[in-house]
Design a protein around this motif. Structure first.
Motif, PDB file in Angstrom:
ATOM      1  N   LEU A   1       0.828  -1.208   0.000  1.00  0.00           N
ATOM      2  CA  LEU A   1       0.000   0.000   0.000  1.00  0.00           C
ATOM      3  C   LEU A   1       0.862   1.257   0.000  1.00  0.00           C
ATOM      4  CD1 LEU A   1      -2.883  -0.863   2.489  1.00  0.00           C
ATOM      5  CD2 LEU A   1      -3.084  -0.409   0.050  1.00  0.00           C
TER       6      LEU A   1
ATOM      7  N   GLU B   1      -8.497   0.065  -2.088  1.00  0.00           N
ATOM      8  CA  GLU B   1      -7.130  -0.197  -2.535  1.00  0.00           C
ATOM      9  C   GLU B   1      -6.798  -1.683  -2.526  1.00  0.00           C
ATOM     10  OE1 GLU B   1      -4.472   3.542  -1.168  1.00  0.00           O
ATOM     11  OE2 GLU B   1      -5.390   2.392   0.454  1.00  0.00           O
ATOM     12  N   GLU B   2      -7.495  -2.446  -1.722  1.00  0.00           N
ATOM     13  CA  GLU B   2      -7.244  -3.885  -1.635  1.00  0.00           C
ATOM     14  C   GLU B   2      -7.543  -4.583  -2.962  1.00  0.00           C
ATOM     15  OE1 GLU B   2      -6.125  -5.468   1.196  1.00  0.00           O
ATOM     16  OE2 GLU B   2      -6.065  -3.564   2.249  1.00  0.00           O
TER      17      GLU B   2
ATOM     18  N   LEU C   1      -3.666  -4.052  -5.131  1.00  0.00           N
ATOM     19  CA  LEU C   1      -2.509  -3.730  -4.289  1.00  0.00           C
ATOM     20  C   LEU C   1      -1.253  -3.424  -5.099  1.00  0.00           C
ATOM     21  CD1 LEU C   1      -2.730  -6.132  -1.231  1.00  0.00           C
ATOM     22  CD2 LEU C   1      -2.868  -3.656  -1.238  1.00  0.00           C
TER      23      LEU C   1
END
Length: 149
Positions: free
Chosen positions: A32, A127-128, A131
């Motif tokens: 991240l 965002e997952e 990645l």
């Protein structure tokens, strides 16, 4: 007495090793951080914000709102109207503002909502879902295209 000294040494070693392994950054957090750094270098402005109610992002707990990633671009010479749209079934549903973008398809993965105001266009996303940041360039292009509409 000899055994006591060995046990004390073993406990100290385990304590020190536990502290060292506790300091390691998790692979997820590292990915991240690298993705957000790459986004900054591209001209995107990533940040974590409290998810607004209109985005319908699931709450973290019953009493606490979720934090969600907000990636935006600033367009210095723009005078954009206020527009908020939520993504439902990979299509934009305008919540507030003009209906030009209503029901327009969106190909990006993990997008919750889009927000446009004054000289800023941004999107709330998970965002997952990416990645590795493979769609960062597409996000930047999409946000600039929204500002042109």
């Amino acid at each position: 007495m000899e055994n006591t000294g060995i046990w004390v040494a073993v406990v100290i070693i385990i304590f020190v090793l536990g502290s060292i392994f506790g300091l390691r950054v998790s692979p997820r957090e590292k990915a991240l951080g690298m993705m957000r750094d790459r986004a900054r270098k591209m001209g995107l402005h990533p940040r974590l914000v409290v998810a607004p109610d209109w985005t319908k992002v699931p709450m973290a707990t019953e009493n606490r709102a979720s934090m969600v990633a907000y990636y935006s671009v600033l367009i210095p010479d723009a005078r954009l109207p206020l527009m908020r749209a939520r993504v439902e079934n990979q299509q934009l549903k305008v919540i507030q503002g003009g209906d030009k973008l209503n029901d327009s398809p969106i190909a990006l993965k993990g997008i919750y909502a889009i927000d446009m105001q004054a000289n800023c266009v941004g999107l709330y996303w998970d965002e997952e879902s990416d990645l590795r940041g493979t769609q960062l360039e597409e996000i930047k292009t999409y946000l600039h295209s929204l500002a042109q509409v």
